[in-house]
Design a protein around this motif. Structure first.
Motif, PDB file in Angstrom:
ATOM      1  N   UNK A  79       4.313  -8.283  15.028  1.00 50.24           N
ATOM      2  CA  UNK A  79       3.103  -7.737  15.491  1.00 50.24           C
ATOM      3  C   UNK A  79       1.953  -8.234  14.488  1.00 50.24           C
ATOM      4  N   UNK A  80       2.189  -8.477  13.202  1.00 46.42           N
ATOM      5  CA  UNK A  80       1.431  -9.033  12.255  1.00 46.42           C
ATOM      6  C   UNK A  80       0.964 -10.487  12.366  1.00 46.42           C
ATOM      7  N   UNK A  81       2.170 -11.282  12.720  1.00 45.38           N
ATOM      8  CA  UNK A  81       1.522 -12.548  12.971  1.00 45.38           C
ATOM      9  C   UNK A  81       0.758 -12.800  14.243  1.00 45.38           C
ATOM     10  N   UNK A  82       1.206 -11.911  15.340  1.00 42.45           N
ATOM     11  CA  UNK A  82       0.429 -12.073  16.414  1.00 42.45           C
ATOM     12  C   UNK A  82      -1.114 -11.676  16.259  1.00 42.45           C
ATOM     13  N   UNK A  99       0.849  -1.218   0.096  1.00 44.30           N
ATOM     14  CA  UNK A  99       0.025  -0.103   0.117  1.00 44.30           C
ATOM     15  C   UNK A  99       0.858   1.062  -0.118  1.00 44.30           C
ATOM     16  N   UNK A 100       2.260   0.995   0.179  1.00 46.32           N
ATOM     17  CA  UNK A 100       3.097   2.219   0.408  1.00 46.32           C
ATOM     18  C   UNK A 100       3.489   2.627  -0.955  1.00 46.32           C
ATOM     19  N   UNK A 101       3.466   1.821  -2.067  1.00 40.53           N
ATOM     20  CA  UNK A 101       3.880   2.448  -3.207  1.00 40.53           C
ATOM     21  C   UNK A 101       3.239   1.641  -4.495  1.00 40.53           C
ATOM     22  N   UNK A 102       2.720   2.118  -5.376  1.00 40.85           N
ATOM     23  CA  UNK A 102       2.293   1.609  -6.558  1.00 40.85           C
ATOM     24  C   UNK A 102       3.117   0.658  -7.397  1.00 40.85           C
ATOM     25  N   UNK A 103       4.315   0.626  -7.150  1.00 38.38           N
ATOM     26  CA  UNK A 103       5.634   0.064  -7.831  1.00 38.38           C
ATOM     27  C   UNK A 103       6.198  -1.255  -6.926  1.00 38.38           C
ATOM     28  N   UNK A 104       5.211  -1.263  -5.900  1.00 39.64           N
ATOM     29  CA  UNK A 104       5.794  -2.588  -5.197  1.00 39.64           C
ATOM     30  C   UNK A 104       4.750  -3.908  -5.631  1.00 39.64           C
ATOM     31  N   UNK A 105       5.513  -5.178  -5.847  1.00 41.74           N
ATOM     32  CA  UNK A 105       4.896  -6.231  -6.224  1.00 41.74           C
ATOM     33  C   UNK A 105       5.455  -7.546  -5.273  1.00 41.74           C
ATOM     34  N   UNK A 106       4.547  -8.091  -4.570  1.00 37.06           N
ATOM     35  CA  UNK A 106       5.313  -9.074  -3.644  1.00 37.06           C
ATOM     36  C   UNK A 106       4.841 -10.499  -4.045  1.00 37.06           C
ATOM     37  N   UNK A 107       5.630 -11.305  -4.492  1.00 38.51           N
ATOM     38  CA  UNK A 107       5.101 -12.810  -4.857  1.00 38.51           C
ATOM     39  C   UNK A 107       5.596 -13.780  -3.562  1.00 38.51           C
ATOM     40  N   UNK A 108       5.927 -13.098  -2.498  1.00 39.31           N
ATOM     41  CA  UNK A 108       6.381 -14.016  -1.402  1.00 39.31           C
ATOM     42  C   UNK A 108       5.367 -14.308  -0.134  1.00 39.31           C
ATOM     43  N   UNK A 109       5.054 -13.544   0.741  1.00 39.69           N
ATOM     44  CA  UNK A 109       3.951 -13.911   1.617  1.00 39.69           C
ATOM     45  C   UNK A 109       3.818 -12.925   2.696  1.00 39.69           C
ATOM     46  N   UNK A 110       2.737 -12.835   3.498  1.00 46.10           N
ATOM     47  CA  UNK A 110       2.696 -12.093   4.635  1.00 46.10           C
ATOM     48  C   UNK A 110       2.255 -13.021   5.871  1.00 46.10           C
ATOM     49  N   UNK A 111       2.433 -12.422   6.897  1.00 41.70           N
ATOM     50  CA  UNK A 111       2.039 -13.031   8.344  1.00 41.70           C
ATOM     51  C   UNK A 111       0.890 -13.311   8.325  1.00 41.70           C
ATOM     52  N   UNK A 112      -0.300 -12.549   8.069  1.00 40.25           N
ATOM     53  CA  UNK A 112      -1.520 -12.776   8.101  1.00 40.25           C
ATOM     54  C   UNK A 112      -1.965 -14.012   7.293  1.00 40.25           C
ATOM     55  N   UNK A 113      -1.177 -14.106   6.144  1.00 44.38           N
ATOM     56  CA  UNK A 113      -1.685 -15.108   5.513  1.00 44.38           C
ATOM     57  C   UNK A 113      -1.340 -16.592   5.769  1.00 44.38           C
TER      58      UNK A 113
END
Length: 411
Positions: free
Chosen positions: A195-198, A153-167
């Motif tokens: 903190x996201x994982x928690x 959400x911090x830049x329109x030029x980020x793409x993330x094919x990894x993961x997030x902790x919520x996920x």
């Protein structure tokens, strides 16, 4: 005048740029770079440079090794060219969680090296530190790891094919509830991803009727986990849910869980990447039975994973494939496909990747067109032994096509 002469003032200025001074100076510098690139002829367009910012030294240097080896494996399978373009990866060492260093390296890569794409970024603070730079330069930036939901959400030029902790943490909570675990203590590293994982685990667990008996946040540099283990024992929950960044701290936490016999006290271990393949053998048989939810195991059975593993082993006989490896491998794939679709046109590259699907060594994946984050399977895993007696994360249940639940929160 050489092709980098116009960027010399920018190179000198980069050492003193901080905060609000970045924007106007960088804007002028990038304009100069683009002018030089426009007049430098066709040869510039034939070479696509990708700057990769990774920790290659210090306690998290394993990430740099995993990333570079996986990218080499991808290029071994797919070649070093896309159409008329040759792809060159240029590495820079961030040394760990260091936002100032990450920003300086990104600035150097964009201005002096004139890279067309950026990749890497293990730590959330490092990724967030470059958001303004890539927005100014319109440089597509592929996140190979950093796992806090807000990044894209911090830049329109980020793409993330990894993961997030919520996920991965919310599916872990749902599995726990379905298997009779009703009270949990959470114990996480006290920084963004922890903190996201928690938060992700707690939201899903409490929504399903579970109780969080205690929430422990541990300093990122913690090495002595015994006091935290005593806190967990005192609460006597059904399980402890943990998150720590993969590395020495993760190993120390799992080791302390075993040494303090929490399992003997009836407290199950729930986690995400804490049983990483790079530490499994060191943990030994005490790791058997530990349960995690994650998006990849090197024991995943598929033709794509078999090809990835065999190529990696042929190039680097001592390599250990893990989540970081597959994330860099898929990160290289995303970059190749953006180059195939758009060459050096940053905005067009970002548009091209939205909604893109492919079969990864981890399973089927898609880049969500709205969040620019990967939608993927999450696997419930248990530490087990394969036929050769090696410790593995054996997948035994699949939660299909999970988005970033931190951005699409249904709890």
């Amino acid at each position: 005048m050489g092709p980098f002469a116009a960027t010399a003032p920018c190179t000198r200025a980069r050492h003193s740029l901080r905060g609000d001074t970045v924007k106007p100076i960088l804007h002028a510098c990038i304009a100069a770079v683009l002018a030089v690139a426009t007049t430098s002829g066709i040869a510039r367009a034939d070479e696509i440079k990708v700057g990769v910012i990774v920790p290659a030294s210090g306690p998290f240097a394993t990430y740099g090794k995993q990333f570079s080896e996986a990218i080499a494996a991808y290029q071994e399978i797919n070649g070093t060219t896309v159409g008329d373009h040759t792809i060159e990866f240029i590495y820079r060492d961030s040394g760990g969680p260091n936002p100032d260093q990450a920003r300086a390296l990104a600035q150097e890569l964009i201005i002096r090296e004139q890279v067309d794409y950026l990749g890497g970024f293990v730590f959330t603070p490092n990724a967030l530190a470059v958001a303004q730079l890539i927005e100014q330069s319109q440089t597509p930036t592929v996140i190979f790891n950093a796992a806090t939901s807000i990044i894209t959400e911090e830049s329109d030029f980020f793409v993330r094919p990894s993961f997030t902790l919520w996920q991965v943490s919310a599916p872990m909570a749902e599995w726990a509830l379905a298997n009779g675990i009703t009270t949990v203590v959470t114990a996480v590293s006290d920084y963004g991803p922890g903190i996201d994982a928690e938060t992700g685990f707690t939201a899903a667990f409490e929504a399903g009727g579970g109780t969080i008996a205690d929430s422990i946040r541990m300093p990122l540099a913690t090495t002595d986990f015994a006091p935290f283990m005593q806190r967990v024992r005192d609460e006597a929950p059904d399980a402890v849910f943990a998150f720590l960044p993969v590395g020495p701290t993760t190993f120390g936490f799992v080791k302390a869980y075993n040494e303090n016999d929490l399992r003997g006290a009836g407290i199950e271990f729930l986690g995400t990447g804490e049983t990483d393949e790079t530490t499994l053998e060191a943990l030994g048989d005490a790791a058997l039975g530990l349960t995690t939810a994650y998006h990849y195991s090197s024991a995943h059975e598929s033709p794509e994973n078999a090809l990835f593993l065999s190529t990696l082993a042929r190039l680097y006989p001592d390599a250990v494939a893990n989540f970081a490896s597959v994330q860099a491998y898929d990160g290289a794939h995303v970059i190749y496909e953006m180059v195939r679709a758009a060459g050096t046109d940053g905005p067009a590259a970002i548009e091209a990747v939205k909604g893109m699907s492919w079969m990864s060594p981890r399973g089927p994946v898609t880049i969500d067109p709205d969040t620019r984050h990967v939608t993927q399977n999450v696997y419930i895993r248990v530490v087990d032994k394969d036929e050769a007696g090696n410790l593995i994360n054996r997948e035994f249940e699949t939660v299909e096509q999970v988005p970033d639940l931190g951005l699409v929160n249904d709890y």
